[in-house]
Design a protein around this motif. Structure first.
Motif, mmCIF file in Angstrom:
data_model
loop_
_atom_site.group_PDB
_atom_site.id
_atom_site.type_symbol
_atom_site.label_atom_id
_atom_site.label_comp_id
_atom_site.label_asym_id
_atom_site.label_seq_id
_atom_site.Cartn_x
_atom_site.Cartn_y
_atom_site.Cartn_z
ATOM 1 N N GLY A 1 41.695 25.737 42.751
ATOM 2 C CA GLY A 1 42.361 25.683 44.050
ATOM 3 C C GLY A 1 43.870 25.578 43.966
ATOM 4 N N GLY B 1 45.943 27.874 43.238
ATOM 5 C CA GLY B 1 46.603 29.083 43.747
ATOM 6 C C GLY B 1 46.801 30.143 42.678
ATOM 7 N N LYS B 2 46.051 30.067 41.583
ATOM 8 C CA LYS B 2 46.226 31.017 40.478
ATOM 9 C C LYS B 2 45.815 32.429 40.914
ATOM 10 C CE LYS B 2 43.405 28.598 37.850
ATOM 11 N NZ LYS B 2 43.035 27.509 38.777
ATOM 12 N N GLU C 1 40.493 34.948 34.712
ATOM 13 C CA GLU C 1 39.420 34.384 33.891
ATOM 14 C C GLU C 1 38.576 35.469 33.227
ATOM 15 O OE1 GLU C 1 37.718 30.861 35.103
ATOM 16 O OE2 GLU C 1 39.391 30.280 36.390
HETATM 17 N N1 LIG Z 1 40.620 34.021 51.660
HETATM 18 C C1 LIG Z 1 41.200 32.821 51.801
HETATM 19 N N2 LIG Z 1 41.573 32.379 53.012
HETATM 20 C C2 LIG Z 1 42.185 31.189 53.167
HETATM 21 N N3 LIG Z 1 42.466 30.351 52.154
HETATM 22 C C3 LIG Z 1 42.130 30.733 50.922
HETATM 23 C C4 LIG Z 1 41.479 31.988 50.668
HETATM 24 N N4 LIG Z 1 41.258 32.086 49.338
HETATM 25 C C5 LIG Z 1 41.742 30.961 48.793
HETATM 26 N N5 LIG Z 1 42.255 30.144 49.735
HETATM 27 C C6 LIG Z 1 42.889 28.841 49.510
HETATM 28 O O1 LIG Z 1 43.992 29.023 48.663
HETATM 29 C C7 LIG Z 1 44.050 27.995 47.718
HETATM 30 C C8 LIG Z 1 44.202 28.579 46.337
HETATM 31 O O2 LIG Z 1 43.055 29.366 46.038
HETATM 32 P P1 LIG Z 1 42.957 30.205 44.702
HETATM 33 O O3 LIG Z 1 41.722 31.007 44.798
HETATM 34 O O4 LIG Z 1 44.221 30.919 44.485
HETATM 35 O O5 LIG Z 1 42.787 29.053 43.620
HETATM 36 P P2 LIG Z 1 42.594 29.187 42.057
HETATM 37 O O6 LIG Z 1 43.717 28.452 41.415
HETATM 38 O O7 LIG Z 1 42.408 30.600 41.682
HETATM 39 O O8 LIG Z 1 41.259 28.358 41.833
HETATM 40 P P3 LIG Z 1 40.037 28.587 40.806
HETATM 41 O O9 LIG Z 1 40.419 27.966 39.521
HETATM 42 O O10 LIG Z 1 38.922 27.867 41.444
HETATM 43 O O11 LIG Z 1 39.786 30.050 40.707
HETATM 44 C C9 LIG Z 1 42.791 27.166 47.870
HETATM 45 O O12 LIG Z 1 43.168 25.939 48.470
HETATM 46 C C10 LIG Z 1 41.935 27.935 48.799
HETATM 47 O O13 LIG Z 1 41.304 27.084 49.715
#
Ligand SMILES: Nc1ncnc2c1ncn2[C@@H]1O[C@H](COP(=O)(O)OP(=O)(O)OP(=O)(O)O)[C@@H](O)[C@H]1O
Ligand SMILES: [Mg+2]
Lengths: 248, 276
Positions: free
Chosen positions: A49, A51-52, A176
């Protein structure tokens, strides 16, 4: 417009960038600035979560930038960003294909070439050759005629990597890429990515696995809550310690 | 156009109409079923139905009114369905209810005014009282649909495979996606008189649903679906006219029987008993 016109070989430049999802009240990426140079091997870390994935989709123009400026491969990211995506490969994190999906491995790898061809141009010999080569470098050429939905998750992942290689990207974003892969496949793909980096392709990987890193300087970006909390370059052996330290 | 094959003028026109309508619809059916936008096809068919009913009521061109209604749905629903951002189910449900209400309102009202005959073709289809121009229009739309698929084959197949991967690959997804919705709206509007607003949906789904049982590639589907659609529709037209049965409902039933048979015979459902 070409990379050679730029002084410092920067291929990804984000300048105080904000990115918001449609309908979301707050931006997901907040005031993020970074510079990635051509041929760098970049690891993006950070908790779930953080934001990656959002950062990767900001870089390739799939998500709209609400504030700030982004320059990718020398092109300002504006409009629908389709030109940027023709140069930037992106392996998505989550995918699922139905066993009935009427596309073979070869079809899917060929699709990697489509963006570069543009509308109205049909794939030619060069495109078929590039697809064959990409399949070979991932070791999926024997599965070329099997529908992608009938492969295992790891095999599908390899096919999608081949799809991205087929387009000869200048920058390769991988979300990933090792998550579904067995030990040998990890090694093979690590070697592949290393050789691409040597050829000048910029590799940007979201990963939590730090054992198969190539023997070259690694640019680490650690994210948290939509911002960058760590941005440094170190030896491959120090990556895990750096990520741990910054996330603590 | 097929007068050299079929002497009877009425039968000939009916066969031509069904042939062209079914080819256009079946080709689009492959797109509709494979991108999982059946509900959009469904809603567009009914919007065109409502548009045509309104057109007939106000004595303006029914086909134009139907095209307009289909396009409005495409514009309203396109953004919802794109990338599956929001589940469009609710919006479609509302829209479907609304278009049906509009269509039924005007048809019922016309019936109460003694103009019911005008509208029955709209509901159940009419292959007998067609203008020559309508048949030419159908011939053109079936050719345009095929050309559309051939010209944008790369983009359409990539979108069918996975919209997100297509977008990431640098393919221009949006313009092609909207062009696809536009083609569906146009085809639906032109076919509504022949097939009928209540049954058109069958042509937009079933030929592809039958083809998918026997095809391994999208290319095969684009070839097999219109062949199945054309054979069933032409047989339906010939049988219906020969025995004085309503053509469009009869053909829709034939489609459903064939679909059931396809499911039973499909090689996809076979489990191999081999030990190696
Ligand atoms: N389609 C979407 N609409 C609204 N918010 C989103 C959406 N996708 C992700 N988010 C929000 O954006 C934030 C970052 O999400 P992101 O998918 O970039 O995380 P991540 O670092 O890739 O996590 P992970 O390791 O689980 O893949 C999260 O808080 C999530 O709730
Ligand atoms: Mg992620």
């Amino acid at each position: 417009m070409s990379i050679h016109g730029q002084k410092d070989n920067a291929v990804v430049v984000l300048d105080h960038v904000f990115t918001a999802y449609e309908g979301a009240e707050h931006p997901t990426i907040r005031d993020l600035s970074l510079t990635i140079k051509q041929g760098e091997y970049v690891i993006i870390g950070g908790p779930n979560g953080a934001g990656k994935t959002t950062l990767l989709e900001t870089i390739n123009g799939m998500l709209p930038i609400t504030h700030g400026k982004a320059t990718i491969c020398g092109m300002a990211l504006a409009g629908d960003g389709v030109h940027v995506r023709q140069k930037v490969g992106y392996l998505i994190q989550n995918f699922a294909f139905s066993p009935l999906t009427p596309f073979t491995v070869r079809d899917v790898v060929m699709m990697g070439r489509y963006g570069g061809l543009g509308l109205f141009t049909r794939p030619g010999d060069a495109d078929y050759r590039a697809a064959e080569e990409a399949m070979k470098s991932l070791g999926v050429e024997d599965m070329a005629d099997i529908p992608i939905g009938q492969l295992s998750g790891g095999q599908q992942q390899k096919v999608l990597i081949a799809h991205n290689l087929a387009k000869n990207p200048r920058v390769l974003l991988l979300d990933e890429p090792f998550s579904n892969l067995d030990l040998f496949a990890r090694e093979r793909i690590s070697h592949l990515l290393e050789s691409l980096a040597k050829k000048g392709v910029t590799i940007i990987i979201v990963s939590h696995a730090f054992d198969d890193l190539p023997d070259r300087p690694i640019h680490i970006l650690v994210m948290k809550n939509g911002t960058l909390i760590h941005d440094t370059t170190c030896a491959p052996g120090d990556v895990e310690a750096q990520v741990r330290k910054s996330s603590a | 156009m097929l007068e050299f094959l079929i002497q009877n003028n009425i039968v000939c026109h009916a066969v031509e109409a069904m042939l062209f309508a079914s080819i256009a619809c079946s080709v689009l059916a492959v797109v509709i079923t494979q991108i999982n936008i059946s509900s959009i096809g469904f809603t567009m068919a009914h919007a065109a139905f409502a548009g045509a009913a309104v057109g007939i009521f106000f004595s303006i061109n029914a086909t134009l009114a139907a095209i307009l209604a289909g396009l409005i749905v495409a514009v309203l629903l396109g953004p919802l369905s794109e990338r599956a951002k929001i589940s469009p189910d609710t919006a479609l449900g509302v829209m479907f209810g609304m278009t049906m209400a509009i269509a039924i309102f005007f048809i019922a009202y016309m019936q109460s005014l003694g103009r019911g005959f005008d509208a029955s073709g709209l509901m159940f289809g009419d292959v007998v009282s067609l203008f020559r121009e309508e048949i030419y229009g159908l011939a053109v739309i079936s050719i345009v649909t095929i050309l559309f698929i051939i010209i944008f084959y790369k983009e359409i197949t990539a979108i069918i495979f996975n919209q997100k991967i297509a977008e990431a690959a640098g393919i221009r997804v949006r313009p092609v996606y909207y062009a696809m919705l536009f083609m569906i709206a146009l085809t639906v509007a032109l076919c509504i008189n022949i097939i009928g607003g209540l049954l058109l949906y069958v042509w937009l789904v079933t030929p592809a649903a039958i083809a998918v049982q026997f095809c391994n590639s999208i290319k095969q589907m684009f070839i097999v679906a219109p062949i199945i659609g054309a054979i069933v529709s032409v047989s339906g037209a010939l049988t219906g006219l020969e025995y004085g049965l309503p053509v469009s409902p009869l053909t829709a039933v034939l489609f459903s029987i064939l679909f059931a048979a396809a499911i039973i015979l499909s090689p996809r459902r076979r489990i191999s008993m081999r030990k190696e």
